[in-house]
Motif scaffolding. Sequence first.
Motif: not given
Length: 128
Positions: A40-60
């Motif tokens: 609430l009251g803040k900008e949207r921020e990145f949390v986590a992502a996963i590529n199409w194969s599931g073999k690569s992820t990135y976490v905040a």
Amino acid sequence: VQLQASGGGLVQAGGSLRLSCAASGRTFSRYSMGWFRQALGKEREFVAAINWSGKSTYVADSVKGRFTISRANAKNTVYLQMNSLKPEDTAVYYCAQQSSDYALGWATSPRIDEFTYWGQGTLVTVSS
């Protein structure tokens, strides 16, 4: 493309939740998926992502070691397992699908503008 997020709710600090996001409309297994959040009251921020194969992820950094992203391509679903939740994790959580297909992964934090399709969000409230 439709993305339907679910699994949010009220949990005490230290507890766990698992968010799910069911996708339809494009071949799910070709596209990277991400989770973002907006308090609430803040900008949207990145949390986590996963590529199409599931073999690569990135976490905040803010959730590293506590949150895990995964996907089940056979079910057209991406998950966010959230453990050791803190009050500062309270936010609406959104799943999103990346514009380009077959992305390899990320060297730096994914940008919001890389994701074209967004779900409606699910509210996570962590009480102290």
